[in-house]
Design a protein around this motif. Structure first.
Motif, PDB file in Angstrom:
ATOM      1  N   VAL A 284      32.813  72.774  78.506  1.00 46.01           N
ATOM      2  CA  VAL A 284      32.194  72.899  79.833  1.00 46.01           C
ATOM      3  C   VAL A 284      31.605  74.292  80.000  1.00 46.01           C
ATOM      4  O   VAL A 284      30.459  74.447  80.439  1.00 46.01           O
ATOM      5  CB  VAL A 284      33.203  72.580  80.961  1.00 46.01           C
ATOM      6  N   TYR A 285      32.349  75.321  79.608  1.00 48.57           N
ATOM      7  CA  TYR A 285      31.818  76.681  79.702  1.00 48.57           C
ATOM      8  C   TYR A 285      30.632  76.886  78.758  1.00 48.57           C
ATOM      9  O   TYR A 285      29.694  77.614  79.082  1.00 48.57           O
ATOM     10  CB  TYR A 285      32.910  77.726  79.464  1.00 48.57           C
ATOM     11  N   ASP A 286      30.638  76.239  77.588  1.00 53.05           N
ATOM     12  CA  ASP A 286      29.482  76.299  76.680  1.00 53.05           C
ATOM     13  C   ASP A 286      28.244  75.705  77.350  1.00 53.05           C
ATOM     14  O   ASP A 286      27.147  76.259  77.241  1.00 53.05           O
ATOM     15  CB  ASP A 286      29.755  75.540  75.380  1.00 53.05           C
ATOM     16  N   LEU A 287      28.412  74.587  78.037  1.00 54.30           N
ATOM     17  CA  LEU A 287      27.286  73.952  78.734  1.00 54.30           C
ATOM     18  C   LEU A 287      26.758  74.853  79.846  1.00 54.30           C
ATOM     19  O   LEU A 287      25.544  74.949  80.061  1.00 54.30           O
ATOM     20  CB  LEU A 287      27.711  72.597  79.309  1.00 54.30           C
ATOM     21  N   ILE A 288      27.656  75.520  80.550  1.00 53.01           N
ATOM     22  CA  ILE A 288      27.250  76.451  81.612  1.00 53.01           C
ATOM     23  C   ILE A 288      26.530  77.655  81.005  1.00 53.01           C
ATOM     24  O   ILE A 288      25.450  78.039  81.458  1.00 53.01           O
ATOM     25  CB  ILE A 288      28.482  76.899  82.441  1.00 53.01           C
ATOM     26  N   ARG A 289      27.099  78.218  79.964  1.00 52.96           N
ATOM     27  CA  ARG A 289      26.530  79.407  79.316  1.00 52.96           C
ATOM     28  C   ARG A 289      25.139  79.126  78.743  1.00 52.96           C
ATOM     29  O   ARG A 289      24.257  79.977  78.784  1.00 52.96           O
ATOM     30  CB  ARG A 289      27.479  79.884  78.215  1.00 52.96           C
ATOM     31  N   SER A 290      24.940  77.917  78.217  1.00 45.39           N
ATOM     32  CA  SER A 290      23.655  77.550  77.616  1.00 45.39           C
ATOM     33  C   SER A 290      22.658  77.014  78.656  1.00 45.39           C
ATOM     34  O   SER A 290      21.585  76.556  78.286  1.00 45.39           O
ATOM     35  CB  SER A 290      23.867  76.519  76.509  1.00 45.39           C
ATOM     36  N   HIS A 291      23.044  77.045  79.917  1.00 49.68           N
ATOM     37  CA  HIS A 291      22.201  76.595  81.034  1.00 49.68           C
ATOM     38  C   HIS A 291      21.872  75.103  80.969  1.00 49.68           C
ATOM     39  O   HIS A 291      20.888  74.666  81.556  1.00 49.68           O
ATOM     40  CB  HIS A 291      20.907  77.420  81.120  1.00 49.68           C
ATOM     41  N   ARG A 292      22.693  74.338  80.280  1.00 53.17           N
ATOM     42  CA  ARG A 292      22.515  72.887  80.268  1.00 53.17           C
ATOM     43  C   ARG A 292      23.202  72.262  81.480  1.00 53.17           C
ATOM     44  O   ARG A 292      22.914  71.129  81.851  1.00 53.17           O
ATOM     45  CB  ARG A 292      23.074  72.296  78.979  1.00 53.17           C
ATOM     46  N   LEU A 293      24.123  73.023  82.086  1.00 52.35           N
ATOM     47  CA  LEU A 293      24.835  72.589  83.282  1.00 52.35           C
ATOM     48  C   LEU A 293      24.772  73.728  84.292  1.00 52.35           C
ATOM     49  O   LEU A 293      25.262  74.829  84.025  1.00 52.35           O
ATOM     50  CB  LEU A 293      26.289  72.253  82.941  1.00 52.35           C
ATOM     51  N   ALA A 294      24.143  73.461  85.427  1.00 49.42           N
ATOM     52  CA  ALA A 294      23.972  74.490  86.458  1.00 49.42           C
ATOM     53  C   ALA A 294      25.306  74.814  87.118  1.00 49.42           C
ATOM     54  O   ALA A 294      26.163  73.940  87.287  1.00 49.42           O
ATOM     55  CB  ALA A 294      22.978  74.014  87.506  1.00 49.42           C
ATOM     56  N   SER A 295      25.463  76.089  87.482  1.00 51.21           N
ATOM     57  CA  SER A 295      26.676  76.497  88.185  1.00 51.21           C
ATOM     58  C   SER A 295      26.379  77.736  89.013  1.00 51.21           C
ATOM     59  O   SER A 295      25.342  78.376  88.844  1.00 51.21           O
ATOM     60  CB  SER A 295      27.805  76.807  87.189  1.00 51.21           C
ATOM     61  N   ILE A 296      27.311  78.037  89.898  1.00 50.43           N
ATOM     62  CA  ILE A 296      27.220  79.256  90.698  1.00 50.43           C
ATOM     63  C   ILE A 296      28.567  79.962  90.626  1.00 50.43           C
ATOM     64  O   ILE A 296      29.583  79.355  90.267  1.00 50.43           O
ATOM     65  CB  ILE A 296      26.848  78.969  92.178  1.00 50.43           C
ATOM     66  N   LYS A 297      28.558  81.238  90.965  1.00 49.16           N
ATOM     67  CA  LYS A 297      29.800  82.008  90.996  1.00 49.16           C
ATOM     68  C   LYS A 297      30.009  82.493  92.422  1.00 49.16           C
ATOM     69  O   LYS A 297      29.116  83.076  93.028  1.00 49.16           O
ATOM     70  CB  LYS A 297      29.695  83.191  90.030  1.00 49.16           C
ATOM     71  N   ILE A 298      31.190  82.237  92.954  1.00 50.28           N
ATOM     72  CA  ILE A 298      31.550  82.664  94.302  1.00 50.28           C
ATOM     73  C   ILE A 298      32.776  83.553  94.181  1.00 50.28           C
ATOM     74  O   ILE A 298      33.869  83.066  93.874  1.00 50.28           O
ATOM     75  CB  ILE A 298      31.844  81.451  95.219  1.00 50.28           C
ATOM     76  N   ASP A 299      32.560  84.854  94.376  1.00 54.44           N
ATOM     77  CA  ASP A 299      33.663  85.820  94.268  1.00 54.44           C
ATOM     78  C   ASP A 299      34.505  85.610  93.013  1.00 54.44           C
ATOM     79  O   ASP A 299      35.723  85.575  93.055  1.00 54.44           O
ATOM     80  CB  ASP A 299      34.568  85.761  95.504  1.00 54.44           C
ATOM     81  N   GLY A 300      33.846  85.437  91.884  1.00 56.16           N
ATOM     82  CA  GLY A 300      34.552  85.291  90.619  1.00 56.16           C
ATOM     83  C   GLY A 300      34.967  83.876  90.281  1.00 56.16           C
ATOM     84  O   GLY A 300      35.431  83.620  89.178  1.00 56.16           O
TER      85      GLY A 300
END
Length: 62
Positions: free
Chosen positions: A25-41
């Motif tokens: 899941v973190y690989d998908l986020i890091r590669s921008h294949r899965l969008a995400s946001i960060k809220i206070d860490g």
């Protein structure tokens, strides 16, 4: 759906929905294949982004 009403999922929620491990899941986020946001860490993934990811995978597999 507006941003204000978007459902935000935790990484464990995404892991359960996609039946994937934490690292993947973190690989998908890091590669921008899965969008995400960060809220206070805290990393959050819009539920719509998970649906979009699944749809894209289905389209590519067809």
């Amino acid at each position: 759906m507006t941003t204000a009403t978007a459902e935000l999922l935790t990484v464990p929620d995404v892991m359960a929905r996609l039946k994937l491990g934490r690292s993947k899941v973190y690989d998908l986020i890091r590669s921008h294949r899965l969008a995400s946001i960060k809220i206070d860490g805290a990393r959050r993934v819009p539920a719509e982004a998970v649906r979009d990811f699944i749809q894209k995978q289905l389209t590519e597999a067809a």
